[in-house]
Design a protein around this motif. Structure first.
Motif, short mmCIF file in Angstrom:
data_model
loop_
_atom_site.label_atom_id
_atom_site.label_comp_id
_atom_site.label_asym_id
_atom_site.label_seq_id
_atom_site.Cartn_x
_atom_site.Cartn_y
_atom_site.Cartn_z
N ILE A 16 2.12 7.58 -6.90
CA ILE A 16 1.30 8.67 -7.43
C ILE A 16 2.24 9.80 -7.87
O ILE A 16 3.10 10.23 -7.10
N PRO A 17 2.11 10.27 -9.13
CA PRO A 17 3.08 11.27 -9.65
C PRO A 17 3.24 12.50 -8.76
O PRO A 17 4.35 13.03 -8.63
N GLU A 18 2.15 12.96 -8.12
CA GLU A 18 2.25 14.15 -7.28
C GLU A 18 3.22 13.97 -6.12
O GLU A 18 3.77 14.94 -5.60
N HIS A 19 3.43 12.70 -5.71
CA HIS A 19 4.33 12.45 -4.59
C HIS A 19 5.80 12.46 -5.01
O HIS A 19 6.68 12.35 -4.15
N SER A 20 6.06 12.56 -6.32
CA SER A 20 7.44 12.55 -6.81
C SER A 20 7.86 13.90 -7.38
O SER A 20 8.81 13.98 -8.15
N LYS A 21 7.14 14.96 -7.01
CA LYS A 21 7.50 16.29 -7.51
C LYS A 21 8.91 16.65 -7.06
O LYS A 21 9.28 16.49 -5.91
N GLY A 22 9.70 17.11 -8.03
CA GLY A 22 11.08 17.50 -7.74
C GLY A 22 12.06 16.37 -7.87
O GLY A 22 13.28 16.61 -7.88
N ALA A 23 11.59 15.12 -7.96
CA ALA A 23 12.49 13.97 -8.08
C ALA A 23 12.84 13.74 -9.55
O ALA A 23 12.09 14.11 -10.45
N ARG A 24 13.98 13.10 -9.79
CA ARG A 24 14.39 12.82 -11.17
C ARG A 24 13.57 11.70 -11.78
O ARG A 24 13.36 11.65 -12.99
N ARG A 25 13.12 10.76 -10.94
CA ARG A 25 12.33 9.61 -11.43
C ARG A 25 11.12 9.40 -10.54
O ARG A 25 11.14 9.73 -9.34
N LEU A 26 10.06 8.82 -11.13
CA LEU A 26 8.90 8.44 -10.34
C LEU A 26 9.27 7.28 -9.42
O LEU A 26 10.09 6.43 -9.76
N THR B 201 0.84 -1.20 0.00
CA THR B 201 0.00 0.00 0.00
C THR B 201 0.87 1.25 0.00
O THR B 201 0.61 2.21 -0.73
N GLU B 202 1.91 1.23 0.81
CA GLU B 202 2.84 2.36 0.85
C GLU B 202 3.46 2.60 -0.52
O GLU B 202 3.57 3.76 -0.97
N ALA B 203 3.82 1.51 -1.21
CA ALA B 203 4.42 1.65 -2.54
C ALA B 203 3.42 2.19 -3.55
O ALA B 203 3.77 2.99 -4.43
#
Length: 324
Positions: free
Chosen positions: A257-267, A250-252
């Protein structure tokens, strides 16, 4: 009071001496008027679970359960004739693709009226009047002129509305919506979901929503069941499951969700793949992919345990104190 009770449901395909369990020991309850979301990646057993409960897999899979009860009736012992009086009337389902769910050889009006004839015994003018009412209820414009239309003459959104009209024709107690917006564009998706919620509230139906869209679940569901490799790995209330997920899978899912990876180089992703027929681990089915795996996870299969309406299938659940 529980309207639907499923205990230890298993669905197996293939050879009897070496079966593939598409659903493996599943437990689920749905209360009257409740919206339950079922999420999980493709192949996790979401649709198969509901089709098995409805008796739509006869002759295809081997189904077993400790309990399979709907509105006080034991579905395991019901004959095919008695089951047909329930399925399509008290239990109905909206299938994934409206363009294939409707019969291309008959008008949409005929297909709606067929449901009314079969389950309610309507005939003559009352039959056509009720079909028109249903078309208007699902907000099909110029409904009277659409009764004589064939499915290919309607858009995907209109076809889905017809499928919904057929599903709610007999005031079902339980409506199962299987990816009801998959084939539709974004604006139509929102309209269809608003329509389903409105119908659920006005008719006090129970609604099972099978979806990949966690945002929709967060917005409309009361509880969420997370499935992985044929098992429910977590069951929890909304918004608890989004605030403090107890299962690593569930955590994964939430982290992806793309919004949780804002600012990261990869999803964010979960490495590896869902175990197949020939590579199922002896212990937890997620153990080859889990970042928190321990020796116990590799050797012992966890069971679904919990209390207070929440449950998790994990030897070392996360956020248990915070989530419960």
């Amino acid at each position: 009071m529980n309207l639907l009770e499923i205990q230890n449901l298993s669905v197996a395909f293939g050879a009897a001496d070496h079966p593939f369990r598409a659903v493996d020991g599943l437990d689920l309850t749905v209360r009257q008027g409740e919206i339950v979301g079922i999420v999980g990646e493709s192949g996790s057993g979401k649709s198969v679970t509901m089709m098995a409960m409805m008796g739509l897999l006869e002759g295809q899979g081997r189904i077993s359960a400790d309990r399979l009860s709907f509105d006080g009736k034991d579905l395991l012992t019901l004959g095919s004739r008695a089951r047909r009086r329930i399925v399509g009337k008290d239990i109905s389902m909206i299938f994934q693709d409206p363009m294939t769910a409707l019969n291309p050889s008959f008008t949409v009006g005929y297909q709606i009226m067929e449901v009314l004839r079969e389950h309610l015994g309507l005939r003559g003018s009352s039959l056509k009047k009720r079909a028109l009412e249903l078309m208007e209820m699902v907000e099909i414009p110029a409904a009277a002129s659409r009764l004589g239309a064939y499915p290919h003459q309607l858009s995907g959104g209109m076809s889905q509305r017809v499928a919904i009209a057929m599903a709610i024709a007999c005031h079902p107690k339980l409506l199962i919506a299987d990816e009801p917006t998959t084939a539709l564009d974004v604006t139509i998706q929102a309209q269809i979901m608003d329509l389903l919620v409105s119908l659920q509230q006005s008719q006090n139906m129970s609604l099972i929503l099978i979806t990949h869209d966690l945002a929709v679940v967060a917005e409309i569901a009361h509880r969420v069941a997370v499935m992985y490799a044929g098992q429910v790995v977590e069951l929890a209330r909304v918004p608890d499951i989004f605030v403090a997920p107890a299962h690593p899978y569930t955590e994964a899912l939430l982290a992806s969700i793309p919004e949780h990876s804002k600012g990261a180089r990869r999803l964010s992703t979960l490495p590896g793949i869902v175990p197949g027929h020939h590579d199922r681990p002896a212990g937890c089915l997620l153990s080859p992919r889990c970042p928190y795996v321990q020796d116990t996870c590799r050797s012992e299969r966890p069971v679904l345990t919990g209390q207070g309406g929440a449950a998790v299938r994990c030897h070392y659940p996360l956020n248990v104190e915070e989530a419960r």
